[in-house]
Write a protein that holds these residues in place. Sequence first.
Motif, PDB file in Angstrom:
ATOM      1  N   MET A 163       3.609   9.289   7.119  1.00 32.59           N
ATOM      2  CA  MET A 163       3.320  10.728   7.125  1.00 32.59           C
ATOM      3  C   MET A 163       3.217  11.262   5.704  1.00 32.59           C
ATOM      4  SD  MET A 163       2.879  11.530  10.219  1.00 32.59           S
ATOM      5  CE  MET A 163       2.774  13.284   9.966  1.00 32.59           C
ATOM      6  N   ASN A 164       4.117  10.784   4.824  1.00 29.14           N
ATOM      7  CA  ASN A 164       4.040  11.201   3.421  1.00 29.14           C
ATOM      8  C   ASN A 164       2.745  10.744   2.779  1.00 29.14           C
ATOM      9  OD1 ASN A 164       6.546  12.401   3.513  1.00 29.14           O
ATOM     10  ND2 ASN A 164       7.638  10.601   2.741  1.00 29.14           N
ATOM     11  N   LEU A 165       2.299   9.560   3.157  1.00 27.34           N
ATOM     12  CA  LEU A 165       1.033   9.033   2.625  1.00 27.34           C
ATOM     13  C   LEU A 165      -0.125   9.954   2.990  1.00 27.34           C
ATOM     14  CD1 LEU A 165      -0.095   5.340   2.708  1.00 27.34           C
ATOM     15  CD2 LEU A 165      -1.682   7.123   3.370  1.00 27.34           C
ATOM     16  N   ILE A 166      -0.154  10.379   4.258  1.00 27.01           N
ATOM     17  CA  ILE A 166      -1.234  11.265   4.714  1.00 27.01           C
ATOM     18  C   ILE A 166      -1.172  12.604   3.978  1.00 27.01           C
ATOM     19  CG2 ILE A 166      -2.141  12.512   6.708  1.00 27.01           C
ATOM     20  CD1 ILE A 166      -1.102  10.178   8.454  1.00 27.01           C
ATOM     21  N   GLU A 167       0.062  13.135   3.828  1.00 22.06           N
ATOM     22  CA  GLU A 167       0.215  14.413   3.126  1.00 22.06           C
ATOM     23  C   GLU A 167      -0.216  14.293   1.668  1.00 22.06           C
ATOM     24  OE1 GLU A 167       4.227  15.624   3.609  1.00 22.06           O
ATOM     25  OE2 GLU A 167       4.060  15.877   5.797  1.00 22.06           O
ATOM     26  N   ASN A 168       0.173  13.201   1.022  1.00 20.98           N
ATOM     27  CA  ASN A 168      -0.188  13.005  -0.386  1.00 20.98           C
ATOM     28  C   ASN A 168      -1.690  12.839  -0.572  1.00 20.98           C
ATOM     29  OD1 ASN A 168       2.452  13.173  -1.231  1.00 20.98           O
ATOM     30  ND2 ASN A 168       2.804  10.972  -1.185  1.00 20.98           N
ATOM     31  N   PHE A 169      -2.335  12.254   0.426  1.00 22.05           N
ATOM     32  CA  PHE A 169      -3.777  12.029   0.332  1.00 22.05           C
ATOM     33  C   PHE A 169      -4.530  13.355   0.250  1.00 22.05           C
ATOM     34  CE2 PHE A 169      -7.994  11.364   2.181  1.00 22.05           C
ATOM     35  CZ  PHE A 169      -8.460  10.320   1.390  1.00 22.05           C
TER      36      PHE A 169
ATOM     37  N   LEU B 115       1.528  -3.686  14.712  1.00 17.46           N
ATOM     38  CA  LEU B 115       1.151  -2.368  14.200  1.00 17.46           C
ATOM     39  C   LEU B 115       2.123  -1.286  14.657  1.00 17.46           C
ATOM     40  CD1 LEU B 115      -2.717  -2.555  14.773  1.00 17.46           C
ATOM     41  CD2 LEU B 115      -1.475  -2.831  12.616  1.00 17.46           C
ATOM     42  N   ILE B 116       2.581  -1.366  15.901  1.00 21.80           N
ATOM     43  CA  ILE B 116       3.513  -0.368  16.430  1.00 21.80           C
ATOM     44  C   ILE B 116       4.810  -0.350  15.627  1.00 21.80           C
ATOM     45  CG2 ILE B 116       5.019   0.169  18.393  1.00 21.80           C
ATOM     46  CD1 ILE B 116       2.712  -0.638  20.241  1.00 21.80           C
ATOM     47  N   PHE B 117       5.350  -1.538  15.337  1.00 25.86           N
ATOM     48  CA  PHE B 117       6.623  -1.586  14.613  1.00 25.86           C
ATOM     49  C   PHE B 117       6.465  -1.239  13.138  1.00 25.86           C
ATOM     50  CE2 PHE B 117       8.187  -3.491  18.444  1.00 25.86           C
ATOM     51  CZ  PHE B 117       9.544  -3.153  18.451  1.00 25.86           C
ATOM     52  N   LEU B 118       5.296  -1.497  12.580  1.00 29.83           N
ATOM     53  CA  LEU B 118       5.040  -0.999  11.221  1.00 29.83           C
ATOM     54  C   LEU B 118       5.083   0.526  11.201  1.00 29.83           C
ATOM     55  CD1 LEU B 118       2.134  -3.289   9.896  1.00 29.83           C
ATOM     56  CD2 LEU B 118       4.461  -3.125   8.972  1.00 29.83           C
ATOM     57  N   ILE B 119       4.544   1.143  12.232  1.00 29.94           N
ATOM     58  CA  ILE B 119       4.537   2.603  12.324  1.00 29.94           C
ATOM     59  C   ILE B 119       5.944   3.134  12.576  1.00 29.94           C
ATOM     60  CG2 ILE B 119       3.718   4.568  13.686  1.00 29.94           C
ATOM     61  CD1 ILE B 119       1.118   2.967  14.150  1.00 29.94           C
ATOM     62  N   ILE B 120       6.687   2.467  13.480  1.00 26.70           N
ATOM     63  CA  ILE B 120       8.035   2.931  13.819  1.00 26.70           C
ATOM     64  C   ILE B 120       8.962   2.895  12.613  1.00 26.70           C
ATOM     65  CG2 ILE B 120      10.115   2.345  15.133  1.00 26.70           C
ATOM     66  CD1 ILE B 120       8.295   1.462  17.421  1.00 26.70           C
ATOM     67  N   ILE B 121       8.976   1.779  11.912  1.00 30.47           N
ATOM     68  CA  ILE B 121       9.928   1.609  10.817  1.00 30.47           C
ATOM     69  C   ILE B 121       9.534   2.413   9.580  1.00 30.47           C
ATOM     70  CG2 ILE B 121      10.865  -0.095   9.197  1.00 30.47           C
ATOM     71  CD1 ILE B 121      11.028  -2.063  11.454  1.00 30.47           C
ATOM     72  N   PHE B 122       8.233   2.527   9.338  1.00 29.13           N
ATOM     73  CA  PHE B 122       7.770   3.255   8.153  1.00 29.13           C
ATOM     74  C   PHE B 122       7.172   4.617   8.497  1.00 29.13           C
ATOM     75  CE2 PHE B 122       7.022  -1.190   6.353  1.00 29.13           C
ATOM     76  CZ  PHE B 122       8.178  -1.166   5.595  1.00 29.13           C
ATOM     77  N   ARG B 123       7.519   5.171   9.645  1.00 35.99           N
ATOM     78  CA  ARG B 123       6.800   6.347  10.145  1.00 35.99           C
ATOM     79  C   ARG B 123       6.854   7.533   9.177  1.00 35.99           C
ATOM     80  NH1 ARG B 123      11.508   5.858  12.916  1.00 35.99           N
ATOM     81  NH2 ARG B 123      12.856   7.674  13.182  1.00 35.99           N
ATOM     82  N   LYS B 124       8.021   7.817   8.591  1.00 37.02           N
ATOM     83  CA  LYS B 124       8.131   8.950   7.665  1.00 37.02           C
ATOM     84  C   LYS B 124       7.250   8.734   6.438  1.00 37.02           C
ATOM     85  CE  LYS B 124      12.859  10.250   8.924  1.00 37.02           C
ATOM     86  NZ  LYS B 124      14.250  10.411   8.434  1.00 37.02           N
ATOM     87  N   ARG B 125       7.191   7.497   6.001  1.00 36.44           N
ATOM     88  CA  ARG B 125       6.427   7.210   4.788  1.00 36.44           C
ATOM     89  C   ARG B 125       4.929   7.190   5.054  1.00 36.44           C
ATOM     90  NH1 ARG B 125       9.714   2.179   2.464  1.00 36.44           N
ATOM     91  NH2 ARG B 125       8.154   2.328   0.788  1.00 36.44           N
TER      92      ARG B 125
ATOM     93  N   PHE C 156       0.828  -1.199   0.000  1.00 33.59           N
ATOM     94  CA  PHE C 156       0.000   0.000   0.000  1.00 33.59           C
ATOM     95  C   PHE C 156       0.872   1.263   0.000  1.00 33.59           C
ATOM     96  CE2 PHE C 156      -2.676   3.233   2.122  1.00 33.59           C
ATOM     97  CZ  PHE C 156      -3.703   3.273   1.185  1.00 33.59           C
ATOM     98  N   LEU C 157       1.978   1.226   0.759  1.00 32.19           N
ATOM     99  CA  LEU C 157       2.906   2.355   0.733  1.00 32.19           C
ATOM    100  C   LEU C 157       3.491   2.558  -0.663  1.00 32.19           C
ATOM    101  CD1 LEU C 157       4.884   1.942   4.089  1.00 32.19           C
ATOM    102  CD2 LEU C 157       3.406   3.850   3.457  1.00 32.19           C
ATOM    103  N   LEU C 158       3.849   1.468  -1.312  1.00 33.20           N
ATOM    104  CA  LEU C 158       4.418   1.568  -2.658  1.00 33.20           C
ATOM    105  C   LEU C 158       3.399   2.101  -3.656  1.00 33.20           C
ATOM    106  CD1 LEU C 158       6.428  -1.783  -2.757  1.00 33.20           C
ATOM    107  CD2 LEU C 158       7.354   0.528  -2.522  1.00 33.20           C
TER     108      LEU C 158
END
Length: 477
Positions: free
Chosen positions: A321-327, A309-319, A230-232
């Motif tokens: 945030m980019n997803l939310i901004e792009n939305f 879920l926590i570690f998905l957020i930790i490792i991909f946290r910047k991305r 989904f990130l990709l």
Amino acid sequence: MGPIRNKSINRHNQSSNNSQSFGHNIKYFINYIQDFITKKVLTFKIFHEHECYPIVSNILLLFEIFLNVIIINRVRYTEIDWSTYMQQVECFLNGTRDYSLISGDTGPIVYPAGHLYVYTLLYWLTDQGQNIYRAQYIFASLYLITLFIVFQLYRHYSQAPPFVLIFMCLTSYRVHSIYVLRLFNDTIAILFLYLSLLSFTGQKWIRGSIFYSLAVSIKMNILLFAPGLFLLYNEYLNKWNLIKNLAICAFVQIIIAIPFITTYPISYIKCSFNLGRIFLHKWTVNYRFLSESIFIQKQFHIILLILHLIFLIIIFRKRWMNLIENFFNKNNNEKVEHSNDDWHEYPDKNKQMKQKIGQHILMTMFISNFIGIVFARSLHYQFYIWYYHSLPFILWTTSIGANYFMTNICMLGLIELVWNIYPSTVWSSILLHLVHLVILYRLIRYRNYNIDITTITRATINIAGTIINNDNDNKIK
């Protein structure tokens, strides 16, 4: 007689030239082999230089053909799930569409409809499941195809040296067993998964989405890759294509499940995508150190899900945030996408960028899956192939400095050791968690995979734009 004699002389000269050319080619080939052996093999550079990937991978594939034949003919086949799969297929062929009534010796079916279709094909190819010997050779072929795809991904996008492929082939009795001695459906799901990764790295997103959804339709564990995918989608596709690819994934699932969702939809969804399924403690590889009473507790499963879920957020946290901004970005639809033809148009300038993007795609998918495995409720022995081929990719991509060579080898060796201890012990499951946590720590610390894809896309556009402008200037001149 003159013209005839001239023709005869010309033919003789042509034949002589051809034989000289053939002899020259043979001599060149022999010199090339001698030079390669002297400079690459005897100096062991063949195991370290990236350009040697094709020769190493081809030799290993040939070796694997003979190895699988030997295993099939010398090692005893062990019946675990094959007969159950065949019984489930017979229920399906007899007209049963209620998923709760499709079962076998080891229990009811717990896989989506793609599993039934694949094993229905195998049912007919193996004389209604009776010809195990033929089934083993089919699964050996699936193994070789999977290995070929994995080698291609490593060759083009991995930082691991070629000798890693040797470890991948020669060190795992368990993986060979899963394929040709157990005939598990995990192997088929993983094949479709790697076909999707090959498509994604080649910028074939629709094809990749179809293969990915087909993999999910065979076994639900492929959903562990979904957060990364989904990130990709968000990073490489505009909003319209993102929605289109998500719709394709859903459409494939619906089409495959039509015979069941049009008759007993609730039964199908509950059985094939049973997120609350309780695994048997006796088969667990990763939680042998827990008592069975704790292992089956719902609260324990919830804790693992929260940690996931926590570690998905930790490792991909910047991305994220980019997803939310792009939305919320109105200009997101203007994102420039590249087809495979774009890469071939300027191969020299874009080769390095393509490699970086391919590595970025694979690392995102592999990391997403790895986090899911670390916090899985239970790992069974056949689950090893969920991440076996991706481990060297992750380890060498996150390696910094020469000291990581032995560390990577040791971690691969310890993981292999744990998965070959049967039955699992308290210490083997603890050791598996320790190694997993070390890798997880390296993923948290490592930041190159978390690159801003917008920067990559802009860089690629700038490269292409510069080349186009230069070409136009040259034409004007």
